[in-house]
Motif scaffolding. Structure first.
Motif, mmCIF file in Angstrom:
data_model
loop_
_atom_site.group_PDB
_atom_site.id
_atom_site.type_symbol
_atom_site.label_atom_id
_atom_site.label_comp_id
_atom_site.label_asym_id
_atom_site.label_seq_id
_atom_site.Cartn_x
_atom_site.Cartn_y
_atom_site.Cartn_z
ATOM 1 N N HIS A 97 20.677 5.360 -9.919
ATOM 2 C CA HIS A 97 19.349 5.163 -9.346
ATOM 3 C C HIS A 97 18.996 3.685 -9.396
ATOM 4 C CE1 HIS A 97 19.512 9.312 -10.811
ATOM 5 N NE2 HIS A 97 18.861 9.565 -9.696
ATOM 6 N N LEU A 98 18.418 3.204 -8.306
ATOM 7 C CA LEU A 98 18.136 1.778 -8.182
ATOM 8 C C LEU A 98 16.725 1.586 -7.608
ATOM 9 C CD1 LEU A 98 19.727 -0.857 -8.652
ATOM 10 C CD2 LEU A 98 20.607 -0.648 -6.339
ATOM 11 N N PRO A 99 15.769 1.200 -8.452
ATOM 12 C CA PRO A 99 14.425 0.920 -7.944
ATOM 13 C C PRO A 99 14.461 -0.248 -6.955
ATOM 14 C CG PRO A 99 14.380 1.230 -10.309
ATOM 15 C CD PRO A 99 15.831 1.118 -9.910
ATOM 16 N N VAL A 100 13.570 -0.175 -5.966
ATOM 17 C CA VAL A 100 13.532 -1.164 -4.898
ATOM 18 C C VAL A 100 12.183 -1.873 -4.905
ATOM 19 C CG1 VAL A 100 13.716 -1.513 -2.397
ATOM 20 C CG2 VAL A 100 15.084 0.274 -3.517
ATOM 21 N N ASN A 101 12.230 -3.206 -4.855
ATOM 22 C CA ASN A 101 11.031 -4.041 -4.821
ATOM 23 C C ASN A 101 10.915 -4.733 -3.474
ATOM 24 O OD1 ASN A 101 10.315 -3.659 -7.580
ATOM 25 N ND2 ASN A 101 11.877 -5.146 -8.166
ATOM 26 N N ARG A 102 9.680 -5.013 -3.094
ATOM 27 C CA ARG A 102 9.398 -5.881 -1.953
ATOM 28 C C ARG A 102 8.495 -6.971 -2.497
ATOM 29 N NH1 ARG A 102 7.169 -2.590 1.784
ATOM 30 N NH2 ARG A 102 9.218 -2.185 2.681
ATOM 31 N N ASP A 103 8.973 -8.201 -2.446
ATOM 32 C CA ASP A 103 8.216 -9.340 -2.983
ATOM 33 C C ASP A 103 7.811 -9.105 -4.436
ATOM 34 O OD1 ASP A 103 8.392 -10.622 -0.488
ATOM 35 O OD2 ASP A 103 6.616 -9.542 0.227
ATOM 36 N N GLY A 104 8.734 -8.548 -5.220
ATOM 37 C CA GLY A 104 8.500 -8.326 -6.633
ATOM 38 C C GLY A 104 7.673 -7.103 -6.969
ATOM 39 N N ARG A 105 7.257 -6.338 -5.960
ATOM 40 C CA ARG A 105 6.436 -5.145 -6.184
ATOM 41 C C ARG A 105 7.232 -3.879 -5.871
ATOM 42 N NH1 ARG A 105 0.299 -3.865 -4.549
ATOM 43 N NH2 ARG A 105 0.471 -1.656 -4.944
ATOM 44 N N LEU A 106 7.189 -2.919 -6.773
ATOM 45 C CA LEU A 106 7.930 -1.673 -6.631
ATOM 46 C C LEU A 106 7.484 -0.900 -5.395
ATOM 47 C CD1 LEU A 106 9.976 0.255 -8.029
ATOM 48 C CD2 LEU A 106 7.994 1.310 -9.141
ATOM 49 N N VAL A 107 8.462 -0.530 -4.542
ATOM 50 C CA VAL A 107 8.136 0.233 -3.334
ATOM 51 C C VAL A 107 8.892 1.551 -3.235
ATOM 52 C CG1 VAL A 107 7.418 -1.769 -1.992
ATOM 53 C CG2 VAL A 107 9.815 -1.047 -1.920
ATOM 54 N N GLY A 108 9.892 1.771 -4.091
ATOM 55 C CA GLY A 108 10.640 3.020 -4.031
ATOM 56 C C GLY A 108 11.877 2.979 -4.888
ATOM 57 N N ILE A 109 12.735 3.946 -4.648
ATOM 58 C CA ILE A 109 13.982 4.050 -5.408
ATOM 59 C C ILE A 109 15.040 4.654 -4.503
ATOM 60 C CG2 ILE A 109 13.305 6.291 -6.353
ATOM 61 C CD1 ILE A 109 14.787 5.508 -8.953
ATOM 62 N N ILE A 110 16.273 4.184 -4.650
ATOM 63 C CA ILE A 110 17.379 4.796 -3.924
ATOM 64 C C ILE A 110 18.356 5.375 -4.941
ATOM 65 C CG2 ILE A 110 17.179 3.400 -1.841
ATOM 66 C CD1 ILE A 110 19.529 1.721 -2.857
ATOM 67 N N SER A 111 19.043 6.415 -4.527
ATOM 68 C CA SER A 111 20.023 7.063 -5.391
ATOM 69 C C SER A 111 21.415 6.872 -4.806
ATOM 70 C CB SER A 111 19.721 8.561 -5.515
ATOM 71 O OG SER A 111 20.003 9.210 -4.285
#
Length: 140
Positions: A97-111
């Motif tokens: 699992h890999l959390p995803v940030n946009r401009d340092g802000r959490l926007v989701g997670i991919i598996s």
């Protein structure tokens, strides 16, 4: 990450019990939840954490807090990361699992399943392009 939408963010706090996290994971059919405090990512709790830090250590899920068993050092990527980069990170770090940030802000997670699906989709597109090229060839 191309056109791949990241998954919704399902989370718990460090003060939730392991049991509460497991209930959420079962309800949403997911293998990990993010641990947020004031909307900031402070950890992740996965099935692997449960197996290794709860079950194998003889802890009770209703009495154990997430803070005591979560993985605090969370590896993240930005939304502009390529699928291949994410796959390499997951492979190198042995994570699913890999959390995803946009401009340092959490926007989701991919598996890892999202990665596999994206690669399969890319391969199908390549095959369709090649088939179109071959069938349109004057040599066919």
């Amino acid at each position: 990450m191309g056109n791949k939408p990241v998954n919704a963010i399902w989370s718990v706090t460090q003060d939730n019990t392991v049991f509460e996290a497991l209930e959420l994971m079962a309800e949403k059919n997911i293998g990990a939840v993010l641990v947020l405090e004031d909307n900031e990512l402070i950890g992740i709790f996965s099935e692997r954490d449960y197996a290794r830090k709860v079950i194998l250590q003889g802890r009770a899920s209703k009495d154990t807090l997430i803070r005591d068993v979560m993985t605090a050092r969370v590896i993240t990527v930005e939304t502009d990361a390529k699928i291949e980069e994410c796959m390499q990170i997951m492979s190198d770090k042995h994570i699913r699992h890999l959390p995803v940030n946009r401009d340092g802000r959490l926007v989701g997670i991919i598996s890892i399943n999202d990665i596999v699906s994206a690669i399969i989709h890319e391969q199908k597109e390549h095959i369709n392009t090649l088939e179109s090229y071959i069938s349109g060839s004057p040599y066919s």
